[in-house]
Design a protein around this motif. Structure first.
Motif, PDB file in Angstrom:
ATOM      1  N   LEU A  69       0.345  -3.314  -7.060  1.00  0.00           N
ATOM      2  CA  LEU A  69       0.222  -1.977  -7.763  1.00  0.00           C
ATOM      3  C   LEU A  69      -0.340  -0.978  -6.799  1.00  0.00           C
ATOM      4  CD1 LEU A  69      -0.275  -0.472 -10.447  1.00  0.00           C
ATOM      5  CD2 LEU A  69      -2.677  -1.646 -10.507  1.00  0.00           C
ATOM      6  N   PRO A  70      -1.185  -1.170  -5.531  1.00  0.00           N
ATOM      7  CA  PRO A  70      -1.613  -0.298  -4.996  1.00  0.00           C
ATOM      8  C   PRO A  70      -0.465   0.885  -4.436  1.00  0.00           C
ATOM      9  CG  PRO A  70      -2.918  -2.075  -4.343  1.00  0.00           C
ATOM     10  CD  PRO A  70      -1.822  -2.522  -5.266  1.00  0.00           C
TER      11      PRO A  70
ATOM     12  N   LEU B 236       0.814  -1.297   0.008  1.00  0.00           N
ATOM     13  CA  LEU B 236      -0.035  -0.010   0.172  1.00  0.00           C
ATOM     14  C   LEU B 236       0.581   1.305   0.066  1.00  0.00           C
ATOM     15  CD1 LEU B 236      -2.521  -1.314   2.522  1.00  0.00           C
ATOM     16  CD2 LEU B 236      -2.997  -0.846   0.250  1.00  0.00           C
ATOM     17  N   LEU B 237       1.896   1.211   0.487  1.00  0.00           N
ATOM     18  CA  LEU B 237       3.045   2.321   0.556  1.00  0.00           C
ATOM     19  C   LEU B 237       4.442   1.700   0.276  1.00  0.00           C
ATOM     20  CD1 LEU B 237       2.982   5.608   0.887  1.00  0.00           C
ATOM     21  CD2 LEU B 237       3.479   5.088   3.279  1.00  0.00           C
TER      22      LEU B 237
ATOM     23  N   SER C  70      -7.975   3.774  -5.898  1.00  0.00           N
ATOM     24  CA  SER C  70      -8.157   2.648  -4.932  1.00  0.00           C
ATOM     25  C   SER C  70      -7.927   1.309  -5.813  1.00  0.00           C
ATOM     26  CB  SER C  70      -9.051   2.704  -4.277  1.00  0.00           C
ATOM     27  OG  SER C  70      -9.133   1.251  -3.503  1.00  0.00           O
ATOM     28  N   VAL C  71      -7.282   0.327  -5.956  1.00  0.00           N
ATOM     29  CA  VAL C  71      -7.255  -0.800  -6.363  1.00  0.00           C
ATOM     30  C   VAL C  71      -8.179  -1.954  -5.807  1.00  0.00           C
ATOM     31  CG1 VAL C  71      -6.011  -2.879  -7.225  1.00  0.00           C
ATOM     32  CG2 VAL C  71      -4.933  -0.544  -7.461  1.00  0.00           C
ATOM     33  N   ALA C  72      -9.206  -2.163  -6.522  1.00  0.00           N
ATOM     34  CA  ALA C  72      -9.832  -3.292  -6.238  1.00  0.00           C
ATOM     35  C   ALA C  72      -9.873  -4.625  -6.751  1.00  0.00           C
ATOM     36  CB  ALA C  72     -11.554  -3.068  -6.250  1.00  0.00           C
ATOM     37  N   ASN C  73      -8.814  -5.683  -6.132  1.00  0.00           N
ATOM     38  CA  ASN C  73      -8.294  -6.656  -6.797  1.00  0.00           C
ATOM     39  C   ASN C  73      -9.354  -8.017  -6.845  1.00  0.00           C
ATOM     40  OD1 ASN C  73      -6.824  -8.550  -8.294  1.00  0.00           O
ATOM     41  ND2 ASN C  73      -4.926  -8.001  -7.194  1.00  0.00           N
TER      42      ASN C  73
ATOM     43  N   THR D 156      -5.432   5.217  -0.402  1.00  0.00           N
ATOM     44  CA  THR D 156      -6.850   4.951  -0.395  1.00  0.00           C
ATOM     45  C   THR D 156      -6.998   3.212  -0.369  1.00  0.00           C
ATOM     46  OG1 THR D 156      -7.425   6.868  -1.423  1.00  0.00           O
ATOM     47  CG2 THR D 156      -9.254   4.992  -1.397  1.00  0.00           C
ATOM     48  N   VAL D 157      -7.546   2.533   0.287  1.00  0.00           N
ATOM     49  CA  VAL D 157      -7.657   1.225   0.342  1.00  0.00           C
ATOM     50  C   VAL D 157      -8.978   0.744   0.316  1.00  0.00           C
ATOM     51  CG1 VAL D 157      -7.537   1.245   2.981  1.00  0.00           C
ATOM     52  CG2 VAL D 157      -6.603  -0.982   1.704  1.00  0.00           C
TER      53      VAL D 157
END
Length: 352
Positions: free
Chosen positions: A166-167, A81-82, A175-178, A98-99
């Motif tokens: 990727l996030p 995420l970071l 935001s990534v919704a995988n 953003t998560v």
């Protein structure tokens, strides 16, 4: 991942591997619009747990401490995420992301995982001074991922999908919704209610939906494969989303001359269906943006050669030439990020 008791924060020792540096009380005072942010009281020495419902959340972290530090953040099912962020002694830096919090938290057909939002502090010398979690702003754009095991949030090390890495390259507001899932083909992804029917209901106007499905279409004939891609495109557009077709990452199978095998490596199935070629054709015919990840990964793998390319895949650990290592997934996620920016699918200021 286990849940953490908020009360243990007070007992954190200065000798722990992660520094949790207190911020001035004034930083927490005064009225704020909307729900009260969830903060550092939800953290232990190495992780934070927030009791939140499924949804999309903005996270702001204040990194650094009295000594030099270097901090990265992962969350949920091993999502990056970071990226690791260095701070000098006495320095504080603010970062945001953003998560997506969902159930199941990893692969759509996998176990539910821990309810709420779990974050893990990593890096060579992590130091967290403060953290705030709030519901994401209305203008947040979702990037949905539709794919297979080379894309998904893999539950166990060393397996890692590029969508899992990727996030970390997206700033707050993206935001990534995988929703990639191991073992899925275009046939099974459309048929399973937990997969495309679920994704389609969640799409809002303006959301991007990246589709990479080919590795498991081993027995799908060309008319069916083409029709399935067109069905996915139409279903995304029906909801106001923006489809992006992604050709599959290559398999690491070399010819004797140092080039990749035209069949196995470049995703031509047993029926002679050239998956990347069909994807490119559908993208051109339907006016869909195309990320040619096959071409990008082919060029990279061939440039690294037989030995150098081993580190991208799980060859050294599993003799696996299809699935990527953490390193390989990270490199491939960077390629996707670069294409998203180059094609103006996301603003340059929205990535890091």
């Amino acid at each position: 991942m286990r849940r953490f008791n908020r009360a243990v924060l007070a007992a954190v020792s200065l000798s722990t591997a992660v520094t949790l540096a207190a911020v001035p009380a004034a930083a927490h005072e005064g009225p704020s619009p909307g729900p009260r942010p969830l903060g550092i009281e939800n953290c232990t020495a190495g992780a934070c747990h927030f009791d939140v419902a499924p949804g999309t959340y903005d996270v702001r972290v204040l990194l650094g401490g009295d000594v030099a530090a270097s901090t990265a953040v992962t969350g949920e099912t091993r999502r990056a995420l970071l990226p690791e962020t260095a701070t000098a002694a006495g320095e504080r830096v603010t970062r945001g992301f953003t998560v997506d919090v969902r159930t199941p938290e990893g692969e759509p057909t996998g176990p539910e995982g821990t309810p709420g939002l779990d974050l893990v502090l990593g890096g060579s010398a992590p130091a967290l001074a403060d953290i705030r979690v709030t519901p994401a702003a209305r203008h947040t754009r979702q990037i949905f991922l539709v794919g297979d095991s080379t894309v998904c949030d893999q539950p166990g090390d060393p397996y890692t999908g590029w969508g899992q890495r990727l996030p970390q390259y997206l700033r707050k507001g993206l935001s990534v919704a995988n929703y990639a899932d191991s073992g899925e083909s275009t046939v099974t992804y459309l048929a399973n209610p937990a997969l495309f029917p679920t994704v389609q209901r969640l799409i809002r106007p303006g959301d991007l939906v990246l589709v990479q499905l080919a590795h498991n279409d081993k027995q799908t004939d060309e008319p069916t494969y083409r029709a399935n891609l067109e069905t996915l495109v139409a279903g995304i557009r029906e909801r106001g989303g923006k489809p992006v077709l992604v050709t599959p990452i290559v398999r690491r199978w070399f010819n004797s001359d140092g080039t990749l095998n035209n069949g196995t490596a470049l995703l031509v199935n047993g029926l002679g269906v050239d998956h990347p070629a069909v994807i490119r054709a559908v993208a051109a015919e339907r006016g869909v943006p195309l990320i040619d990840l096959t071409a990008r990964t082919k060029a990279l793998v061939e440039s690294l050669g037989v030995e150098g390319s081993k580190a991208l895949y799980l060859y050294n650990e599993k003799r696996d030439n299809t699935h990527t290592s953490v390193h390989g997934a990270t490199v491939y996620a960077e390629l996707v990020r670069d294409e998203l920016v180059a094609q103006r699918l996301v603003p340059r200021g929205g990535v890091r």
